[in-house]
Design a protein around this motif. Structure first.
Motif, mmCIF file in Angstrom:
data_model
loop_
_atom_site.group_PDB
_atom_site.id
_atom_site.type_symbol
_atom_site.label_atom_id
_atom_site.label_comp_id
_atom_site.label_asym_id
_atom_site.label_seq_id
_atom_site.Cartn_x
_atom_site.Cartn_y
_atom_site.Cartn_z
ATOM 1 N N SER A 46 -9.092 -26.575 72.366
ATOM 2 C CA SER A 46 -7.787 -27.067 71.911
ATOM 3 C C SER A 46 -6.645 -26.125 72.250
ATOM 4 N N ALA A 47 -6.928 -24.845 72.494
ATOM 5 C CA ALA A 47 -5.866 -23.897 72.830
ATOM 6 C C ALA A 47 -5.147 -24.265 74.119
ATOM 7 N N ARG A 48 -5.761 -25.098 74.946
ATOM 8 C CA ARG A 48 -5.130 -25.455 76.218
ATOM 9 C C ARG A 48 -4.092 -26.565 76.075
ATOM 10 N N ILE A 49 -3.999 -27.159 74.866
ATOM 11 C CA ILE A 49 -3.048 -28.248 74.644
ATOM 12 C C ILE A 49 -1.825 -27.688 73.924
ATOM 13 N N PRO A 50 -0.640 -27.770 74.517
ATOM 14 C CA PRO A 50 0.566 -27.287 73.822
ATOM 15 C C PRO A 50 0.751 -28.010 72.489
ATOM 16 N N SER A 51 1.180 -27.284 71.471
ATOM 17 C CA SER A 51 1.320 -27.867 70.142
ATOM 18 C C SER A 51 2.392 -28.950 70.126
ATOM 19 N N GLY A 52 2.048 -30.079 69.559
ATOM 20 C CA GLY A 52 3.011 -31.147 69.339
ATOM 21 C C GLY A 52 3.437 -31.223 67.893
ATOM 22 N N GLY A 53 3.161 -30.157 67.125
ATOM 23 C CA GLY A 53 3.498 -30.161 65.708
ATOM 24 C C GLY A 53 2.479 -30.957 64.904
ATOM 25 N N VAL A 54 2.955 -31.584 63.849
ATOM 26 C CA VAL A 54 2.059 -32.359 62.981
ATOM 27 C C VAL A 54 1.862 -33.736 63.609
ATOM 28 N N THR A 55 0.856 -33.868 64.443
ATOM 29 C CA THR A 55 0.558 -35.119 65.131
ATOM 30 C C THR A 55 -0.321 -36.008 64.247
ATOM 31 N N PRO A 56 -0.456 -37.304 64.584
ATOM 32 C CA PRO A 56 -1.329 -38.181 63.790
ATOM 33 C C PRO A 56 -2.753 -37.661 63.666
ATOM 34 N N ALA A 57 -3.220 -36.902 64.669
ATOM 35 C CA ALA A 57 -4.586 -36.379 64.617
ATOM 36 C C ALA A 57 -4.804 -35.441 63.439
ATOM 37 N N HIS A 58 -3.723 -34.876 62.905
ATOM 38 C CA HIS A 58 -3.862 -33.934 61.787
ATOM 39 C C HIS A 58 -4.289 -34.635 60.504
ATOM 40 N N ALA A 59 -4.002 -35.929 60.418
ATOM 41 C CA ALA A 59 -4.245 -36.672 59.179
ATOM 42 C C ALA A 59 -5.643 -37.262 59.086
ATOM 43 N N THR A 60 -6.425 -37.141 60.146
ATOM 44 C CA THR A 60 -7.778 -37.710 60.154
ATOM 45 C C THR A 60 -8.742 -36.715 60.763
ATOM 46 N N TYR A 61 -9.817 -36.460 60.051
ATOM 47 C CA TYR A 61 -10.852 -35.559 60.573
ATOM 48 C C TYR A 61 -12.221 -36.182 60.370
ATOM 49 N N LEU A 62 -12.985 -36.216 61.471
ATOM 50 C CA LEU A 62 -14.364 -36.706 61.446
ATOM 51 C C LEU A 62 -14.437 -38.126 60.885
ATOM 52 N N GLY A 63 -13.405 -38.909 61.216
ATOM 53 C CA GLY A 63 -13.361 -40.301 60.792
ATOM 54 C C GLY A 63 -12.890 -40.512 59.372
ATOM 55 N N ILE A 64 -12.453 -39.438 58.696
ATOM 56 C CA ILE A 64 -12.005 -39.523 57.303
ATOM 57 C C ILE A 64 -10.506 -39.239 57.251
ATOM 58 N N THR A 65 -9.754 -40.134 56.622
ATOM 59 C CA THR A 65 -8.316 -39.962 56.497
ATOM 60 C C THR A 65 -7.997 -39.092 55.289
ATOM 61 N N VAL A 66 -7.194 -38.053 55.513
ATOM 62 C CA VAL A 66 -6.718 -37.215 54.413
ATOM 63 C C VAL A 66 -5.633 -37.996 53.657
ATOM 64 N N PRO A 67 -5.637 -38.079 52.342
ATOM 65 C CA PRO A 67 -6.479 -37.363 51.404
ATOM 66 C C PRO A 67 -7.504 -38.262 50.712
#
Length: 282
Positions: A256-277
């Motif tokens: 992931s270090a090779r991808i420039p940060s886009g800030g809080v992207t939609p990917a931040h809200a879901t991990y391993l198929g589970i939506t936070v919170p």
């Protein structure tokens, strides 16, 4: 890139490593602990991940909250810390000055530095957590310690793991403290990251979802450095085959270090198929 090829970063560091997919068992493990991290956003979680609630902790000034759960089947005491959820949290996130890790009972290498806001946040709940764990350790001496968190909570979980490892050294017959972070920003400098890698090794799990920009939102140019090992779910849908184990150094240029940060992207809200919170509190 083959396993015999080398990648050299702009920092002149060489990685002899090719990311490989993880096992289904490890994928299930990462999912299991993320359920705690997601549940930490709930104001009350009576049965975290179906287990015993030991303590629901919080601090009104710092707005840090979480819980301690006891899993008697796995013989674990799990400390879960919530990620950012308020203006107060955002102010802590923004305090990116690197400072010495000064907290009772902890002694790190002299040049180790950590995020000032995250350290201040951890210090507001550390006494509550360590006091409760001291009691639980006496009652359940065979239980190992685990820390988990998403976003800022993942960075706090890392600081918690460092503290608990020194305050509650494991006996020779126990697995030592483990820590699981999901979408966590960089937490300290390279000396701190090296300390984590040396003390925890493969017991420190740092998970990143596709192009989540939070893990890289604090740039290395400011002196920050990720610890390893990163587990990068590089494409959706989530599975063992789409989740890669990256190099142990923390800043694998193939992950992931090779991808420039886009800030809080939609990917931040879901991990391993589970939506936070999503809560897992029954």
């Amino acid at each position: 890139m083959t396993s015999h090829e080398r990648t050299t970063t702009s920092e002149n560091k060489t990685y002899d490593h090719q990311p490989v997919s993880i096992s289904p068992e490890l994928f299930d493990e990462l999912t299991h602990y993320f359920k705690y991290a997601s549940s930490a956003y709930s104001p009350v979680c009576m049965r975290p991940n179906g287990n015993t609630l030991v303590l629901q902790f919080g601090n009104y000034i710092s707005d840090i909250q979480g819980f301690i759960a006891r899993d008697d089947d796995r013989k674990e005491l799990v400390v879960a810390l919530r990620g950012s959820a308020s203006i107060t949290d955002a102010l802590l996130d923004a305090n990116i000055l690197l400072v010495p890790f000064i907290t009772p009972g902890v002694n790190l290498p002299p040049k180790a530095r950590v995020h000032a806001g995250f350290l201040a946040a951890w210090d507001t709940v550390a006494v509550q957590i360590t006091a409760a764990l001291a009691v639980q350790r006496r009652l359940h001496p065979g239980h190992r310690l685990v820390t988990v968190g998403h976003s800022m909570g993942g960075s706090l979980a890392t600081l918690a793991a460092v503290s608990l490892l020194q305050i509650f050294p494991a006996s020779p017959i126990l697995d030592q403290t483990r820590t699981y972070s999901y979408g966590a920003p960089r937490t300290g400098n390279e000396v701190f990251a090296a300390y984590i890698n040396a003390e925890f090794g493969a017991r420190a799990f740092r998970v990143v979802h596709t192009n989540d920009g939070v893990p890289t939102i604090i740039p290395t140019a400011l002196g920050y450095h990720h610890h390893g090992i990163e587990y990068w779910q590089h494409v959706d849908p989530p599975s063992a085959t789409t989740t890669l184990r990256c190099a142990a150094g923390g800043e694998d240029p193939c992950c992931s270090a090779r991808i420039p940060s886009g800030g809080v992207t939609p990917a931040h809200a879901t991990y391993l198929g589970i939506t936070v919170p999503t809560p897992f509190c029954l």
